[in-house]
Design an enzyme around this catalytic site. Structure first.
Site, PDB file in Angstrom:
ATOM      1  CG  LEU A  98      -2.273   0.507   5.755  1.00  0.00           C
ATOM      2  CD1 LEU A  98      -0.946  -0.242   5.682  1.00  0.00           C
ATOM      3  CD2 LEU A  98      -3.371  -0.288   5.072  1.00  0.00           C
ATOM      4  CB  SER A  99      -2.667   2.024  11.777  1.00  0.00           C
ATOM      5  OG  SER A  99      -2.843   2.053  13.182  1.00  0.00           O
TER       6      SER A  99
END
Length: 329
Positions: A98-99
């Site tokens: 996600l990041s």
């Protein structure tokens, strides 16, 4: 506690110096040594209190490294890994990334290519850990010149904490980066640290004439000069770049939409061709794209560019007027 802090600080200082020497050796910031000072000063480990490293061995998977681990050797691996010239996965959900914190040498190259000057107002799209915003603040100061935006409130909150711990206070905004941050406009520079399928026109409207926009697109980096709110144009850098997609854009993990086994055999492993395939996705099929690529002498990224007008946005080879041009979403 004091002994622990001193030990970690010493390891971090040594590891950070090694990282700077590595980027030095690659000649990344020969054109703008001010970024060398920023990378030497900003503590990356503060921005990655934990991250996920690929675990070697038959089991594979990801190993969580944590700065507060009770095991001294684990803490040492954490701090040394924080200064490796590799991207670090910082948020995962059910195995999906996600990041992340981008590879430092790539961040350095992007910051140099952004061509930041004193007094410039900069918008960063994709706050991530806050590390890139801290580097910008080191260059520009904390006088309201740096704004960073991310859609995920958990990401912006943690970025805000990390930045404060490192002594920097840019404006951290929770919102849709594709819409920019109108209340902070006009901007002299926009840099995206997440992949988008196109260049949002909202960015152009928030830029001063002559502004520079640097954004990932189709595993490359395109640098655009903004003429006015209705026009921007520029070419790709020679640097490959893979980023987590901007949240909400719906991009799949396979950016060109073609499974490796479905590619023509002679194109497999040809990364410049995969770049073209991602750029023309939906406009040309793999065989058509391959014929074009081979017929034009297997062009590298620098021969491609992007134009954004009030009516449309398109990618092109060699010349915005064609004959090779493809619409962007």
């Amino acid at each position: 506690m004091g002994t622990y802090d001193t030990w970690i600080d010493r390891l971090a200082t040594e590891a950070r110096a090694r990282l700077v020497r590595e980027i030095d050796a690659a000649g990344v910031w020969a054109a703008d040594g001010v970024w060398r000072e920023a990378f030497a000063a900003v503590p990356r480990h503060v921005f990655v209190p934990y991250y996920y490293a690929w675990a070697a061995g038959a089991g594979g998977g990801h190993e969580r490294r944590w700065g507060e681990s009770p095991d001294r050797e684990d803490r040492e691996r954490w701090v040394r890994g924080a200064y490796a010239d590799v991207p670090l996965a910082t948020r995962m959900r059910d195995g999906e990334l996600l990041s992340s914190s981008s590879r430092p040498s790539l961040m350095a190259r992007m910051l140099v290519e952004l061509r930041v000057g004193d007094g410039h107002r900069v918008l960063e799209v994709g706050a991530g850990t806050g590390y890139n915003a801290a580097l910008l603040c080191h260059r520009l100061g904390d006088d309201g010149l740096v704004t960073t935006v991310d859609l995920d409130p958990e990401i912006t909150e943690s970025a805000r904490r990390h930045l404060a711990e490192a002594g920097h206070h840019p404006l951290v905004v929770t919102g849709d980066g594709a819409r920019g941050v109108p209340r902070r406009a006009p901007f002299d520079r926009i840099i995206a640290t997440c992949e988008l399928p196109t260049v949002p026109r909202a960015w152009l409207a928030q830029c001063r004439p002559g502004a520079r926009v640097l954004t990932p697109l189709a595993t490359g980096l395109v640098a655009l000069t903004v003429r006015d709110a209705g026009h921007a144009e520029g070419r790709f850098l020679d640097q490959p770049a893979h980023f987590v997609p901007l949240r909400g854009t719906g991009r799949t993990a396979n950016p060109d939409g073609v499974l490796p086994g479905r590619l023509p055999r002679r194109a497999r492993g040809q990364e410049p061709f995969r770049f073209l395939l991602g750029l023309v996705r939906g406009a040309l099929g793999p065989c058509e794209a391959l014929a074009l690529w081979e017929g034009e002498g297997r062009p590298d990224r620098e021969r491609y560019g992007v134009t954004v007008s009030a009516e449309r946005a398109w990618a092109w080879l060699d010349d915005p007027a064609g004959p090779y041009a493809w619409p962007l979403p």
